[in-house]
Write an enzyme that holds these catalytic residues in place. Structure first.
Site, PDB file in Angstrom:
ATOM      1  N   SER A  81       0.842  -1.193   0.000  1.00 14.18           N
ATOM      2  CA  SER A  81       0.000   0.000   0.000  1.00 14.18           C
ATOM      3  C   SER A  81       0.876   1.243   0.000  1.00 14.18           C
ATOM      4  CB  SER A  81      -0.906   0.034   1.232  1.00 14.18           C
ATOM      5  OG  SER A  81      -1.606   1.262   1.281  1.00 14.18           O
ATOM      6  N   TYR A  94      -2.100  -0.612   9.900  1.00 13.86           N
ATOM      7  CA  TYR A  94      -2.199  -1.040   8.504  1.00 13.86           C
ATOM      8  C   TYR A  94      -0.895  -0.773   7.763  1.00 13.86           C
ATOM      9  CZ  TYR A  94      -3.975  -1.588   3.750  1.00 13.86           C
ATOM     10  OH  TYR A  94      -4.165  -1.985   2.453  1.00 13.86           O
TER      11      TYR A  94
END
Length: 186
Positions: A81, A94
């Site tokens: 990501s 995350y």
């Protein structure tokens, strides 16, 4: 065939089924992920554990099977990501899980030295997927869309094209890298 990526036996069975059905494995794209957002000080540790089991342990398990089975000339592509390079309060857990994916990707590429198997990651930016959109207000979605110079969210097709490039012959000289497919988000 479906499998829980955090279950080593289920993942092994998935790879065995692919071996039987197709005579071997040439490309593995590992995209399973979970996203839970919270400031670190308030993060529910059970939610964090579930996210890490999918994002980190799941990547280890899938990549372990891929390292054992992908044939010469093949490719392993993990999804990371672009949040790793941004300061987004609430994304600590995350982002940490996806930083682990990038570290595994780089090291596995070197561990597979001499096998003619590439290992890379794609780090999407804000992409209009169910996981990204879940729980976000229209204002938050607009914020993320405007962050990119292209002033839009990415699409699953944008990311699929980047994956296809890395998994195909045109991308075979790229190895141990993370491609930030994010519309220019910094």
């Amino acid at each position: 065939m479906a499998a829980d990526v955090s279950d080593p036996l289920a993942v092994a069975a998935l790879f065995e089924a692919a071996d039987r059905a197709f005579g071997g494995v040439d490309v593995v794209v590992h995209a399973a992920a979970r996203m839970r957002l919270s400031p670190l000080a308030d993060f529910n540790l059970e939610d964090l554990d579930r996210m890490l089991r999918i994002n980190v342990l799941g990547t280890c398990i899938v990549n372990q099977q891929a390292a054992r089975r992908v044939r010469p000339g093949g490719a392993i592509v993990n999804l990371s990501s672009s949040v790793i390079g941004r300061v987004l309060p609430g994304y600590t857990g995350y982002a940490a899980s996806k930083a682990a994916v990038e570290a595994m990707t780089f090291i596995l590429a070197h561990e597979l030295r001499g096998r003619d198997v590439t290992v890379n990651a794609i780090a999407p930016g804000p992409t209009a997927t169910e996981m990204f959109l879940d729980g976000k207000s229209p204002e938050q979605i607009e914020f993320f869309a405007k962050a990119a110079p292209l002033e839009r969210l990415g699409t699953p097709e944008d990311i699929a094209k980047a994956v296809a490039f890395l998994a195909g012959p045109d991308g075979h000289w790229i190895n141990g890298q993370t491609l930030r497919a994010n519309g220019g988000v910094n």
